[in-house]
Write a protein that holds these residues in place. Structure first.
Motif, PDB file in Angstrom:
ATOM      1  N   ALA A 196       0.831  -1.211   0.000  1.00  0.00           N
ATOM      2  CA  ALA A 196       0.000   0.000   0.000  1.00  0.00           C
ATOM      3  C   ALA A 196       0.862   1.256   0.000  1.00  0.00           C
ATOM      4  O   ALA A 196       0.515   2.259  -0.641  1.00  0.00           O
ATOM      5  CB  ALA A 196      -0.933  -0.001   1.199  1.00  0.00           C
ATOM      6  N   ILE A 197       1.998   1.221   0.716  1.00  0.00           N
ATOM      7  CA  ILE A 197       2.908   2.373   0.742  1.00  0.00           C
ATOM      8  C   ILE A 197       3.402   2.675  -0.667  1.00  0.00           C
ATOM      9  O   ILE A 197       3.457   3.840  -1.089  1.00  0.00           O
ATOM     10  CB  ILE A 197       4.092   2.100   1.694  1.00  0.00           C
ATOM     11  CG1 ILE A 197       3.613   2.035   3.143  1.00  0.00           C
ATOM     12  CG2 ILE A 197       5.173   3.175   1.525  1.00  0.00           C
ATOM     13  CD1 ILE A 197       4.671   1.566   4.123  1.00  0.00           C
ATOM     14  N   TYR A 230       0.938   6.056  -4.528  1.00  0.00           N
ATOM     15  CA  TYR A 230       1.334   7.105  -5.472  1.00  0.00           C
ATOM     16  C   TYR A 230       0.808   6.838  -6.886  1.00  0.00           C
ATOM     17  O   TYR A 230       0.886   7.717  -7.752  1.00  0.00           O
ATOM     18  CB  TYR A 230       2.851   7.223  -5.531  1.00  0.00           C
ATOM     19  CG  TYR A 230       3.466   7.890  -4.321  1.00  0.00           C
ATOM     20  CD1 TYR A 230       3.355   9.266  -4.126  1.00  0.00           C
ATOM     21  CD2 TYR A 230       4.173   7.150  -3.373  1.00  0.00           C
ATOM     22  CE1 TYR A 230       3.928   9.890  -3.024  1.00  0.00           C
ATOM     23  CE2 TYR A 230       4.746   7.761  -2.266  1.00  0.00           C
ATOM     24  CZ  TYR A 230       4.626   9.126  -2.088  1.00  0.00           C
ATOM     25  OH  TYR A 230       5.188   9.744  -1.004  1.00  0.00           O
ATOM     26  N   LEU A 231       0.296   5.647  -7.152  1.00  0.00           N
ATOM     27  CA  LEU A 231      -0.152   5.279  -8.494  1.00  0.00           C
ATOM     28  C   LEU A 231      -1.499   5.916  -8.819  1.00  0.00           C
ATOM     29  O   LEU A 231      -2.333   6.070  -7.924  1.00  0.00           O
ATOM     30  CB  LEU A 231      -0.252   3.752  -8.607  1.00  0.00           C
ATOM     31  CG  LEU A 231       1.036   2.964  -8.394  1.00  0.00           C
ATOM     32  CD1 LEU A 231       0.754   1.462  -8.446  1.00  0.00           C
ATOM     33  CD2 LEU A 231       2.100   3.339  -9.412  1.00  0.00           C
ATOM     34  N   PRO A 232      -1.754   6.261 -10.098  1.00  0.00           N
ATOM     35  CA  PRO A 232      -0.806   6.266 -11.213  1.00  0.00           C
ATOM     36  C   PRO A 232       0.102   7.488 -11.127  1.00  0.00           C
ATOM     37  O   PRO A 232      -0.362   8.592 -10.839  1.00  0.00           O
ATOM     38  CB  PRO A 232      -1.709   6.325 -12.437  1.00  0.00           C
ATOM     39  CG  PRO A 232      -2.941   7.032 -11.961  1.00  0.00           C
ATOM     40  CD  PRO A 232      -3.118   6.657 -10.523  1.00  0.00           C
ATOM     41  N   PRO A 245      -3.286   1.156  -8.659  1.00  0.00           N
ATOM     42  CA  PRO A 245      -3.074   0.288  -7.496  1.00  0.00           C
ATOM     43  C   PRO A 245      -3.978  -0.935  -7.563  1.00  0.00           C
ATOM     44  O   PRO A 245      -5.093  -0.864  -8.073  1.00  0.00           O
ATOM     45  CB  PRO A 245      -3.421   1.192  -6.311  1.00  0.00           C
ATOM     46  CG  PRO A 245      -4.230   2.303  -6.876  1.00  0.00           C
ATOM     47  CD  PRO A 245      -3.777   2.483  -8.276  1.00  0.00           C
ATOM     48  N   LYS A 246      -3.497  -2.062  -7.025  1.00  0.00           N
ATOM     49  CA  LYS A 246      -4.252  -3.318  -7.090  1.00  0.00           C
ATOM     50  C   LYS A 246      -4.862  -3.708  -5.747  1.00  0.00           C
ATOM     51  O   LYS A 246      -5.931  -4.300  -5.701  1.00  0.00           O
ATOM     52  CB  LYS A 246      -3.344  -4.447  -7.594  1.00  0.00           C
ATOM     53  CG  LYS A 246      -2.862  -4.247  -9.023  1.00  0.00           C
ATOM     54  CD  LYS A 246      -1.920  -5.358  -9.452  1.00  0.00           C
ATOM     55  CE  LYS A 246      -1.418  -5.138 -10.875  1.00  0.00           C
ATOM     56  NZ  LYS A 246      -0.455  -6.190 -11.290  1.00  0.00           N
ATOM     57  N   THR A 247      -4.167  -3.408  -4.656  1.00  0.00           N
ATOM     58  CA  THR A 247      -4.658  -3.833  -3.346  1.00  0.00           C
ATOM     59  C   THR A 247      -5.701  -2.853  -2.820  1.00  0.00           C
ATOM     60  O   THR A 247      -5.695  -1.666  -3.179  1.00  0.00           O
ATOM     61  CB  THR A 247      -3.503  -3.935  -2.336  1.00  0.00           C
ATOM     62  OG1 THR A 247      -2.975  -2.613  -2.087  1.00  0.00           O
ATOM     63  CG2 THR A 247      -2.380  -4.821  -2.859  1.00  0.00           C
ATOM     64  N   LYS A 248      -6.591  -3.328  -1.953  1.00  0.00           N
ATOM     65  CA  LYS A 248      -7.633  -2.470  -1.378  1.00  0.00           C
ATOM     66  C   LYS A 248      -7.018  -1.287  -0.645  1.00  0.00           C
ATOM     67  O   LYS A 248      -7.467  -0.143  -0.783  1.00  0.00           O
ATOM     68  CB  LYS A 248      -8.502  -3.277  -0.406  1.00  0.00           C
ATOM     69  CG  LYS A 248      -9.484  -4.205  -1.081  1.00  0.00           C
ATOM     70  CD  LYS A 248     -10.358  -4.902  -0.045  1.00  0.00           C
ATOM     71  CE  LYS A 248     -11.329  -5.869  -0.718  1.00  0.00           C
ATOM     72  NZ  LYS A 248     -12.162  -6.582   0.291  1.00  0.00           N
ATOM     73  N   ASN A 249      -5.975  -1.564   0.132  1.00  0.00           N
ATOM     74  CA  ASN A 249      -5.350  -0.489   0.903  1.00  0.00           C
ATOM     75  C   ASN A 249      -4.619   0.500   0.014  1.00  0.00           C
ATOM     76  O   ASN A 249      -4.600   1.703   0.282  1.00  0.00           O
ATOM     77  CB  ASN A 249      -4.398  -1.067   1.952  1.00  0.00           C
ATOM     78  CG  ASN A 249      -5.144  -1.648   3.139  1.00  0.00           C
ATOM     79  OD1 ASN A 249      -6.320  -1.365   3.329  1.00  0.00           O
ATOM     80  ND2 ASN A 249      -4.474  -2.470   3.922  1.00  0.00           N
TER      81      ASN A 249
END
Length: 700
Positions: A429-430, A434-436, A444-448
């Motif tokens: 998540a860290i 910043y994505l994109p 980002p792919k993860t929920k967090n």
């Protein structure tokens, strides 16, 4: 037909500015040639780091002649009964620069009128170009320009020579004391001498002989071919950074790819560190063994001949070794302090003037992240990890590695989090928040990562808007447009049902509590400005997808929550129905009730005043439909809403045919308008249908 060349010779232009400058140069040439009535076959533009080049092929020798017939006053006022010219005729002739005797009279649909017939012989193209080229040069736009010596001319870099040829003739003009001529220069190192060009056809060959390849496409092909050959020779995988390739094309005039090496011990550094040092800072192409594994090799494209390759590559190897040694030192030193212990150091780093420090931002991200997580109803453990990620996500900004290489923010946060024994979900998540990072980047792919990314970007946008730092024109120093687009793309791709308005309001509250500043504008005004800012980005996204502008406007007009996924659903449903009979039917009925009731406020209907069968039938159908419309809208079943609205169209049409709305009896008139008003509101629940342009108007 003749050929024309304009070459603007400069000191090295930054590579990232050249492509746009070429587009601008071509547009300017097209515009000025059209205005000057000069015909040609084709315009081509080329560039190297030291020159911008304009080619005009098959240009006509002179401007087109103009033959004009200009309409003047009516014959009835221009001449008297004796056919003598009167004041209107005399003034018109004077204004057109001709004798009154040369005026002609013609019949038109509106009667007889006086006309002036004029012709203008075209001037030689070479004379027009001598006036045009200085204008073109002065008009080329750059993000940054400069003056030099005592000149007033602004350009990206100092102009050192100007070549301007019309076949074998010089197109003569003076540019701030610099005379145009027929002289160019070869490669700065390999052929720095003057080159005299007698005819345009010599230009290309002479530059090639003097180690200058002017066509960027040819240089790109040379670079790509040589890089592929090297990779194949050493058995690596063909992975080439296309963005770096495009940039390298404008760094060299005579490219030659060379293989270099570095100590394998540096492969212990994270892959992203190595690639950023090589690609971003040194403009080298890393060599991959496979997708996520590097070989201790790199390729550099030199602006020189292969005779000097050995010396040049040794110099580049020394430079890279020093950079990697620094990176290794920073990496080892940073690992001595756990990421968690760096968080308090964020108190000494200003986020933005009047917006607190980065530690304040960290606290806001925890609060806003928790709020978004609650809205999305994430699992308790996911929310717990999210809060930890929010607490740690900015800590890498005070590490030595990120201070030296800012592009590694988030990336090093992930590395140091893992090294500090944080959970992988927290570390991911860290990195992902910043994505994109740029247009076309992954999401980002993860929920967090998704939630923290939205919270971070909203916090940035809200903070800037509260301080009056919204983007203006082409200026967007804080990248707010990019961040807004990032939020929109995340929400739409991940199908997140969340109100942007509520998130923005929460962010404003957290700013007020956390930073203790006074809002320069009312909270509602700031929220509306930010929502409108998002709506402009949303509109552009759907326009790029081929959705009609009026469909987008219709949906956005009724949006007051900023529920992006819901906006998408509404737009898709209307777009699907747009050319179907059901939608045209609904649109016609909606427009009829709206036109008659748009200036009235909604009032309650008195059933005892329903006199006509058609008005009773209409109101009965309305009452029957309303609960189901509300239910379908709540469940976001918009297609079913339109099916219900279609059922209301026939009673609406019958009502207008058989009922006199504007009756003399005031109470009955008000009651009938109240019915129409309620139905108008019902028709426009999903979108403001008055914004839809009729099919007839669209010419479909």
């Amino acid at each position: 037909m003749s050929e024309v060349i304009l070459e603007i010779g400069t000191e090295e232009i930054p590579a990232q500015y050249i492509e746009n400058a070429l587009k601008n140069l071509q547009q300017l040439a097209q515009k000025y040639l059209k205005e000057a009535r000069i015909n040609y076959k084709e315009i081509k533009v080329y560039a190297t780091p030291r020159r911008l080049i304009l080619f005009i092929s098959h240009i006509h020798e002179k401007q087109e002649d103009i033959f004009q017939k200009i309409k003047g006053p009516a014959y009835s006022i221009a001449y008297n009964k004796d056919l003598q010219p009167q004041k209107p005729a005399l003034k018109f002739a004077q204004s057109q620069g001709i004798n009154v005797e040369n005026l002609i009279i013609e019949d038109t649909k509106r009667g007889k009128y006086v006309f002036a017939s004029k012709s203008k012989i075209g001037q030689p193209s070479i004379d027009i170009l001598s006036q045009m080229f200085p204008k073109i040069i002065r008009s080329i736009q750059f993000p940054k320009s400069m003056r030099w010596e005592d000149k007033n001319l602004r350009f990206i870099r100092p102009i050192r020579w100007v070549l301007a040829l019309y076949d074998g003739k010089i197109i003569r003009f003076n540019l701030e004391g610099l005379n145009s001529g027929n002289v160019t220069y070869g490669h700065r190192l390999l052929a720095p001498q003057k080159i005299k060009i007698s005819f345009t056809k010599e230009y290309l060959k002479e530059l090639e002989k003097n180690y200058v390849i002017i066509d960027p496409k040819i240089r790109e092909n040379v670079i790509k071919t040589e890089i592929k050959q090297i990779i194949k020779l050493i058995g690596g995988q063909e992975i080439i950074n296309e963005k770096l390739l495009k940039e390298t094309v404008y760094l060299v005039e005579y490219p030659y790819a060379v293989l270099g090496k570095y100590d394998p011990k540096y492969l212990e550094l994270p892959l992203e560190v190595l690639t950023i040092v090589m690609e971003k800072h040194q403009k080298y192409f890393p060599v991959f063994e496979k997708k996520h594994k590097l070989l201790p090799l790199f390729i550099v494209v030199i602006n020189n001949s292969k005779e000097y390759a050995d010396k040049i590559i040794k110099g580049n190897e020394n430079v890279l070794r020093a950079r990697l040694e620094d990176a290794k030192f920073f990496y080892q030193e940073d690992q001595k302090i756990p990421l968690e212990k760096r968080v308090t150091k964020l108190k000494s780093v200003i986020f933005h003037e009047n917006l607190g420090n980065l530690f304040d931002k960290t606290k806001r991200l925890k609060l806003l992240g928790k709020y978004i997580a609650d809205c999305l109803q994430v699992e308790p453990q996911v929310k717990k990890d999210l809060l930890r990620s929010a607490y740690l996500c900015k800590a890498d900004l005070v590490t030595e590695m990120v201070k030296e290489f800012p592009e590694l923010q988030g990336i090093m946060g992930k590395e140091y989090a893992i090294f500090s024994n944080e959970k992988r979900e927290i570390a991911e998540a860290i990195s992902e928040h910043y994505l994109p990072r740029f247009f076309g980047d992954i999401l980002p792919k993860t929920k967090n990562g998704i939630i923290l990314g939205i919270a971070d970007k909203v916090d940035n946008i809200v903070g800037c808007f509260t301080r009056g730092l919204a983007p203006t024109g082409s200026q967007d120093p804080y990248g707010l447009r990019r961040q807004a687009l990032g939020i929109i793309k995340i929400v739409l791709e991940k199908n997140l049902e969340i109100s942007l308005k509520d998130v923005i309001c929460k962010s404003l509250c957290f700013y007020k509590k956390n930073v203790f500043f006074k809002l320069e504008k009312e909270k509602n005004e700031i929220t509306s400005q930010i929502l409108y800012f998002f709506q402009q980005r949303i509109k552009n996204i759907f326009l790029e997808e081929g959705i009609y502008y009026d469909i987008i406007d219709a949906v956005l007009t009724v949006d007051n929550k900023g529920d992006l996924f819901d906006i998408k659903r509404r737009i898709e449903v209307i777009n699907e129905l747009y050319n179907q009979p059901i939608f045209k039917k609904i649109l016609n009925s909606s427009n009829r009730v709206l036109n008659l009731s748009k200036n009235d406020k909604e009032i309650e209907v008195d059933k005892s005043l329903l006199k006509e069968k058609a008005e009773y039938n209409l109101y009965y159908n309305y009452e029957n439909i309303v609960p189901r419309v509300k239910e379908y809208i709540f469940n976001k079943e918009y297609k079913r809403v339109f099916d219900l609205l279609e059922d209301l169209c026939e009673p609406v049409e019958e009502f207008f045919e058989k009922v006199l709305v504007m009756t003399k009896e005031a109470n009955i008139r008000r009651n009938r308008i109240a019915i129409i008003k309620k139905i108008s509101i019902l028709f426009n629940q999903i979108a403001d249908l008055s914004k839809i342009v009729s099919i007839k108007e669209k010419g479909e």
